[in-house]
Motif scaffolding. Structure first.
Motif, PDB file in Angstrom:
ATOM      1  N   PRO A  72       0.829  -1.214   0.000  1.00 42.01           N
ATOM      2  CA  PRO A  72       0.000   0.000   0.000  1.00 42.01           C
ATOM      3  C   PRO A  72       0.860   1.260   0.000  1.00 42.01           C
ATOM      4  N   PRO A  73       0.503   2.259  -0.800  1.00 39.42           N
ATOM      5  CA  PRO A  73       1.307   3.487  -0.840  1.00 39.42           C
ATOM      6  C   PRO A  73       1.400   4.158   0.524  1.00 39.42           C
ATOM      7  N   GLY A  74       0.446   3.909   1.394  1.00 38.66           N
ATOM      8  CA  GLY A  74       0.491   4.565   2.703  1.00 38.66           C
ATOM      9  C   GLY A  74       1.122   3.731   3.786  1.00 38.66           C
ATOM     10  N   SER A  75       1.695   2.568   3.434  1.00 36.07           N
ATOM     11  CA  SER A  75       2.215   1.700   4.493  1.00 36.07           C
ATOM     12  C   SER A  75       3.393   2.366   5.196  1.00 36.07           C
ATOM     13  N   SER A  76       3.605   1.972   6.440  1.00 30.31           N
ATOM     14  CA  SER A  76       4.499   2.742   7.303  1.00 30.31           C
ATOM     15  C   SER A  76       5.818   2.050   7.601  1.00 30.31           C
TER      16      SER A  76
END
Ligand SMILES: [Zn+2]
Length: 843
Positions: free
Chosen positions: A517-521
């Motif tokens: 996911p592009p928002g993964s941390s």
């Protein structure tokens, strides 16, 4: 039991011997009998029928239980549709039952059970969940030993793979199986002691096929014919010891079991690791030969020099097995002539063709009861290597192709495809991705997606170490954990010790949900990246890209290629930094966590240090600099060459300005001819959007807002927004490149449109929404106040100032974000499949 009278009469006389006139003999007399396999099979070539004789198991009504595997032997040849040659469906446990004069096929429910329970407990669980009865047929006759003869033909000619559903789901039109145009392939049947292999030609028809991918491929848009393959496989012998998956080890997601006989102190739901049965001949020896080695076979349809490269790559696994104590346990060979790649006895690396490039995948035929892998099934897309060659030609020039030197695009592409073979074979051995593999221990895992390591030597690109040779430390660890043979009484503690020792030596594991996911941390979870420090690597790949872009031109095309191909070749080069951008963005609002287990000593999660987050932000903002986005005038002219040559769908979907890269609308093949002159703003937008979609992803903004609120030293959201807006609207330096002003106003528009869109996101936290709106309101005031300078720039400032104020924000997002085409097809092609290096493709 209601049975027809003729059948009763026959069975009454069948006990002693079968006479020539009994129904069984009569039904099979003139057929081609194959009686030395798993079950007696009778082939009727004349009437196009396949008969089998099921054997009673001794339990009332039961006529045998098998592993049941369906494949497509022939495919639709399409990446976005996803029905590939040799593609397997999920493995099922199938049981045949007789009731009256009918025989029923039932898929058993293996997910819910009471393995350690009493008969009553098992029965209660069995009765609490449904099975799926999928087919029935009359019993034709009873034969020797009570064998029940049935006609399997209509079982074979069902839409067992779900082709019709896939075509509808992929918007290819309302296709349905047409039984009049479908038939079992009697000559395709193969009978072996442990498996029966059958095939059927199935035609799917539609009165209203969509004008789509499939209609482009089909000879007639109304009918799509494929060959469906069925394997009935003998249940594996007892003796396999299931191994429960461990979240810290990269075994596949595995088989999920709900076991109601678990003690009250133990979990009811657990996962079984998937692995082959591999046993030492001497279990007490640290290193031993094995009873049955794992052998993978490369599809003989893979041409040279690809075939040899695939074998070389896949063979690297033998080192990991040796290290785990198994001698000569893993081999790779070429599939013997005449063998079917779908024969249950062979683990096969298939070579698969599609109209456009696409993903590859490694999967397995798995006993759903135990997690035992009974067959490996790897599918490799054939066009990927050509894509790689094109990418390397974009970096070094086509004159190097075939030179044999370290920078020969063919040589590098073969090095890459060795990685592909070992990676996908790794999946088939039961391994999951580890996207942290590139961040430690010099490329610790072939289960990562490898970006090429390109060095710069005396200003030239050097590929001597582009791809690693052999497996890495993580791969040896996972094979040891998954396959390692330990004394039964200490297996659990030995496995735990192995994990703790590995993590104490710095192992790191990040898999798909925390990398894709592009928002993964997770700061270590990125694909196609390289190296221990993503910020350093981003600067490096920008330098590599700069060297190649500065000399980019016709020399990057093979002789005889249309000049317009430059528009396709430049795409992966212009976006060459995209994966390191993804990697760097994970640091912003990042949180370093592991899949830890209570008490295992693995450090607790830690927010990425403030200094690192700020470094990452600065590096990301640099990618928005017009100097990074610009191309020279001479090149822009060359990129505007027109095309009137062989239509290639691949080109149509892979140029800047193709209508869309939406997963199942691949645009049209005229796109490449429609777009001259080359539009630099469009290309720049694609690159800018890549950075902004990562940086301004909603969950990232929420995390940054929270981290800043909880720790005053941390990068805060107002700080992130201010720095971003300042660097784009009020840069420290001016000019720098001939098209700087025009490019900058384009970047400004993309940035504002994305921020405007973010404010409409329902998942944006209130705290983050307040910060974003405040930053935009502040910017609007500053832009409205711009009075001095270039006339055009003043007008642009006022244009934006007006459109981001108050209620107009929403319309701005709609107009300027969605109207622009996004980056050419790539990440993701289909969103859910294996990625490839050009794009962000898939699974
Ligand atoms: Zn993979």
């Amino acid at each position: 039991m209601a049975i027809c009278s003729a059948f009763c009469a026959a069975t009454a006389h069948a006990a002693a011997s079968q006479s020539a006139t009994d129904p069984y003999s009569a039904a099979t007399a003139k057929l081609d009998a194959k009686t030395d396999g798993l079950l007696p099979v009778y082939l009727d070539a004349k009437a196009s029928r396949v008969l089998i004789a099921l054997k009673p198991t001794g339990r009332a009504g039961e006529l045998g239980e098998f592993l049941y595997q369906v494949y497509l032997r022939s495919g639709m040849g399409s990446t976005p549709i996803g029905l590939d040659r040799s593609q397997p469906a999920d493995t099922q446990l199938i049981a045949f039952h007789r009731a009256g004069n009918m025989v029923y096929a039932e898929l058993e429910n293996t997910a819910f059970r009471a393995d350690g329970g009493t008969a009553a407990e098992k029965s209660a669980v069995h009765d609490s969940f449904p099975a799926s009865t999928i087919w029935s047929t009359p019993a034709m006759a009873e034969g020797p030993g009570g064998a029940v003869l049935i006609d399997l033909s209509s079982f074979l000619v069902r839409d067992a793979f779900g082709v019709g559903d896939v075509l509808v789901k992929r918007k290819q039109g309302p296709f349905k199986l047409d039984s009049k145009l479908s038939y079992p392939d009697v000559t395709g049947a193969q009978i072996f002691a442990e498996n029966l292999e059958f095939e059927a030609h199935e035609t799917f028809t539609s009165d209203e096929p969509a004008a789509s991918e499939l209609s482009d491929i089909l000879p007639s848009p109304h009918a799509a014919t494929v060959i469906v393959h069925h394997s009935l496989i003998k249940l594996p012998d007892p003796g396999y010891v299931p191994r429960r998956a461990d979240p810290r080890v990269g075994s596949l997601y595995g088989t999920v079991i709900t076991d109601y006989s678990a003690p009250l102190t133990a979990p009811v739901v657990y996962r079984l690791a998937n692995r082959f049965r591999l046993e030492k001949t001497d279990p007490s020896a640290a290193r031993s030969e094995v009873k049955k080695p794992i052998v993978f076979y490369v599809d003989s349809a893979a041409p040279e020099p690809v075939r040899t490269a695939l074998m070389e790559g896949a063979r690297w696994w033998s080192d990991a097995f040796e290290a785990a104590g198994f001698l000569h346990a893993f081999r790779v060979d070429v599939l013997p002539p005449g063998a079917s790649p779908l024969d249950a006895r062979y683990n096969v690396i298939n070579w698969v063709h599609r109209q456009t490039r696409g993903w590859s995948y490694g999967s397995s035929i798995i006993d759903p009861r135990t997690g035992e892998i009974v067959k490996g099934a790897v599918l490799l897309g054939s066009l990927r290597i050509r894509q790689d060659r094109m990418i390397f030609e974009s970096l070094v020039g086509a004159a190097k192709t075939g030179s044999g030197a370290q920078d020969d695009p063919i040589r590098i592409s073969l090095a890459r495809i060795r990685q592909l073979a070992v990676h996908e074979t790794g999946h088939a051995l039961g391994l999951e991705h580890n996207f942290a593999g590139s961040t430690y221990d010099d490329r610790a895992s072939v289960m990562d997606y490898p970006g090429p390591r390109i060095k710069i030597v005396n200003g030239e690109l050097d590929f001597t170490d582009a791809y690693k040779v052999g497996v890495g430390s993580w791969d040896r660890f996972t094979i040891h954990w998954l396959y390692g043979q330990f004394p039964p009484e200490s297996t659990a503690s030995d496995l735990e010790a192995l994990v703790r020792d590995g993590y104490a030596h710095g192992l790191r594991f990040v898999s798909d949900p925390d990398a894709r996911p592009p928002g993964s941390s997770q700061p270590y979870g990125a694909m196609w990246d390289d190296g221990t420090d993503a910020v350093v690597e981003l600067a490096h790949v920008l330098e590599v890209r700069g060297i190649a872009l500065r000399r980019f031109g016709p020399a990057n095309l093979p002789d005889g290629a249309p000049l317009s191909d430059l528009r396709r070749v430049i795409v992966p080069l212009y976006l060459f930094h995209r994966y390191e951008v993804d990697a760097v963005s994970k640091w912003v609002g990042g949180d370093n966590f592991a899949y830890a287990v209570k008490g295992d000593g693995i450090p607790i999660p830690a927010v990425v240090a403030a200094g690192e987050q700020r470094r990452a932000l600065t590096a990301l903002l640099h990618t928005l600099d017009p100097e990074v986005l610009d191309l020279q005038d001479a090149l822009l002219s060359q990129l505007s060459a027109g095309q009137f040559s062989t239509p290639d769908k691949q080109t149509g979907i892979e140029v800047f300005g193709a209508p869309t890269s939406a997963p199942f609308d691949l645009g049209d093949r005229d796109a490449a001819t429609r777009t001259p002159p080359f539009d630099l703003q469009l290309a720049a937008s694609a690159a800018v959007d890549n950075t902004l979609s990562d940086l301004l992803e909603v969950s990232r903004l929420n995390r940054v807002a929270q981290q800043g609120a909880f720790d005053s030293r941390q990068l805060s959201l107002p700080e992130l927004l201010t720095q971003t807006l300042n660097s784009v609207f009020f840069p420290d330096k001016e000019g720098g490149s001939p098209h700087a002003a025009a490019l900058r106003s384009g970047v400004e528009g993309r940035l504002l449109a994305r921020l405007a869109a973010v404010t409409e996101e329902p998942t944006l936290s209130v705290a983050a929404a307040v910060d974003v709106r405040a930053a935009l309101a502040d910017l609007s005031i500053r832009l409205a106040a711009v009075k001095k300078g270039d006339k055009e720039e003043v007008a642009t400032a006022h244009f934006y100032a007006e459109r981001i104020s108050g209620d107009k924000l929403k319309d701005f997002a709609k107009t300027y974000l969605t109207a622009y085409p996004v980056a050419p097809t790539g990440p993701p092609i289909g969103g859910e499949y294996e990625d490839d290096w050009f794009s962000d493709a898939a699974r």
